[in-house]
Design an enzyme around this catalytic site. Structure first.
Site, PDB file in Angstrom:
ATOM      1  N   PHE A  22      24.105  32.970  40.088  1.00 32.09           N
ATOM      2  CA  PHE A  22      23.023  32.014  39.839  1.00 32.09           C
ATOM      3  C   PHE A  22      21.897  32.300  40.832  1.00 32.09           C
ATOM      4  O   PHE A  22      22.153  32.521  42.015  1.00 32.09           O
ATOM      5  CB  PHE A  22      23.540  30.577  39.989  1.00 32.09           C
ATOM      6  CG  PHE A  22      22.639  29.551  39.385  1.00 32.09           C
ATOM      7  CD1 PHE A  22      22.636  29.322  38.020  1.00 32.09           C
ATOM      8  CD2 PHE A  22      21.775  28.824  40.178  1.00 32.09           C
ATOM      9  CE1 PHE A  22      21.795  28.377  37.447  1.00 32.09           C
ATOM     10  CE2 PHE A  22      20.931  27.875  39.629  1.00 32.09           C
ATOM     11  CZ  PHE A  22      20.942  27.645  38.260  1.00 32.09           C
ATOM     12  N   ALA A  56      27.149  29.146  43.383  1.00 38.52           N
ATOM     13  CA  ALA A  56      27.514  28.905  44.779  1.00 38.52           C
ATOM     14  C   ALA A  56      28.774  28.055  44.908  1.00 38.52           C
ATOM     15  O   ALA A  56      29.575  28.250  45.826  1.00 38.52           O
ATOM     16  CB  ALA A  56      26.352  28.246  45.515  1.00 38.52           C
ATOM     17  N   PHE A  57      28.973  27.126  43.990  1.00 38.09           N
ATOM     18  CA  PHE A  57      30.126  26.228  44.070  1.00 38.09           C
ATOM     19  C   PHE A  57      31.449  26.997  43.992  1.00 38.09           C
ATOM     20  O   PHE A  57      32.459  26.552  44.532  1.00 38.09           O
ATOM     21  CB  PHE A  57      30.048  25.179  42.951  1.00 38.09           C
ATOM     22  CG  PHE A  57      30.938  24.000  43.165  1.00 38.09           C
ATOM     23  CD1 PHE A  57      30.569  22.976  44.028  1.00 38.09           C
ATOM     24  CD2 PHE A  57      32.155  23.906  42.511  1.00 38.09           C
ATOM     25  CE1 PHE A  57      31.396  21.882  44.237  1.00 38.09           C
ATOM     26  CE2 PHE A  57      32.989  22.813  42.710  1.00 38.09           C
ATOM     27  CZ  PHE A  57      32.605  21.799  43.572  1.00 38.09           C
ATOM     28  N   ALA A  80      22.151  31.113  46.658  1.00 41.00           N
ATOM     29  CA  ALA A  80      20.857  30.444  46.796  1.00 41.00           C
ATOM     30  C   ALA A  80      20.902  29.151  45.995  1.00 41.00           C
ATOM     31  O   ALA A  80      20.997  29.176  44.769  1.00 41.00           O
ATOM     32  CB  ALA A  80      19.726  31.338  46.307  1.00 41.00           C
ATOM     33  N   VAL A  81      20.872  28.039  46.720  1.00 37.50           N
ATOM     34  CA  VAL A  81      20.854  26.717  46.095  1.00 37.50           C
ATOM     35  C   VAL A  81      19.464  26.140  46.354  1.00 37.50           C
ATOM     36  O   VAL A  81      19.077  25.943  47.503  1.00 37.50           O
ATOM     37  CB  VAL A  81      21.953  25.799  46.678  1.00 37.50           C
ATOM     38  CG1 VAL A  81      21.982  24.471  45.932  1.00 37.50           C
ATOM     39  CG2 VAL A  81      23.318  26.476  46.618  1.00 37.50           C
ATOM     40  N   ALA A  85      15.330  18.293  40.641  1.00 32.62           N
ATOM     41  CA  ALA A  85      14.957  16.881  40.493  1.00 32.62           C
ATOM     42  C   ALA A  85      16.155  15.931  40.533  1.00 32.62           C
ATOM     43  O   ALA A  85      15.978  14.716  40.514  1.00 32.62           O
ATOM     44  CB  ALA A  85      14.203  16.691  39.178  1.00 32.62           C
ATOM     45  N   THR A  86      17.372  16.488  40.607  1.00 33.24           N
ATOM     46  CA  THR A  86      18.573  15.640  40.603  1.00 33.24           C
ATOM     47  C   THR A  86      19.345  15.824  41.906  1.00 33.24           C
ATOM     48  O   THR A  86      19.072  16.748  42.674  1.00 33.24           O
ATOM     49  CB  THR A  86      19.492  16.008  39.416  1.00 33.24           C
ATOM     50  OG1 THR A  86      20.018  17.325  39.642  1.00 33.24           O
ATOM     51  CG2 THR A  86      18.732  15.966  38.093  1.00 33.24           C
ATOM     52  N   HIS A  88      22.130  17.089  42.349  1.00 38.85           N
ATOM     53  CA  HIS A  88      23.032  18.236  42.238  1.00 38.85           C
ATOM     54  C   HIS A  88      22.956  19.140  43.475  1.00 38.85           C
ATOM     55  O   HIS A  88      23.978  19.601  43.990  1.00 38.85           O
ATOM     56  CB  HIS A  88      22.686  19.024  40.963  1.00 38.85           C
ATOM     57  CG  HIS A  88      23.565  20.188  40.697  1.00 38.85           C
ATOM     58  ND1 HIS A  88      24.857  20.051  40.252  1.00 38.85           N
ATOM     59  CD2 HIS A  88      23.341  21.519  40.812  1.00 38.85           C
ATOM     60  CE1 HIS A  88      25.397  21.244  40.100  1.00 38.85           C
ATOM     61  NE2 HIS A  88      24.492  22.154  40.436  1.00 38.85           N
TER      62      HIS A  88
END
Length: 154
Positions: A22, A56-57, A80-81, A85-86, A88
């Site tokens: 991701f 990443a999780f 990379a996280v 808008a949430t 998460h």
């Protein structure tokens, strides 16, 4: 007084690298930085193994698997996280950092946190090889130093 430090040579080190797919446009640059650092410090390409994970999780479970094998001197975790808008971002960032730390403590193998946690895409790009350096390179430096320090302390 005795002072212990890890040498900055990767000669003979076996390193596992876990990379989140991701945000691959960022994580591929982190991976390139890690590999560049390891090779510049004497690691052989045959002693570097890379595992790609979806996000990443998923990094901590593969870090645990790699650290449990006993064949790696260090495991580097790259991802990379980027805040959205949430909430998460908060959950993923928190759990990944806790998971990586837990594996390192539990397995007594340096498991290096090279996961970017940024507010914007621009911040991530800056940390993946532009004006803020390459955090993948920095993570590999930590892996080298910590691997050698662990050997000194054994």
């Amino acid at each position: 007084m005795k002072i212990y430090e890890g040498k900055l040579t990767a000669e003979g080190l076996k390193v596992g690298i876990i990379v989140s797919r991701f945000n691959e446009f960022i994580t591929s640059k982190l991976l390139a930085g890690s590999i560049d650092c390891l090779k510049r410090h004497g690691a052989k390409e045959d002693n570097i193994e890379v595992c790609w994970v979806p996000g990443a999780f998923e990094i901590p479970v593969i870090a645990k698997k790699m650290a449990s094998k006993g064949k790696y001197d260090a495991v580097i975790c790259l991802g990379a996280v980027i805040r959205g808008a949430t909430p998460h971002f908060d959950y993923v960032s928190s759990e990944v950092s806790k998971g990586v730390a837990h594996v390192s403590l539990d397995k007594e193998v340096p498991v290096i946190f090279g996961v970017l946690t940024t507010d914007t895409i621009e911040q991530a790009i800056e940390r993946a090889g532009t004006k803020a350096g390459n955090k993948g390179y920095d993570a590999a430096m930590s892996a080298i130093e910590m691997s050698n320090l662990m050997k000194v302390l054994d």
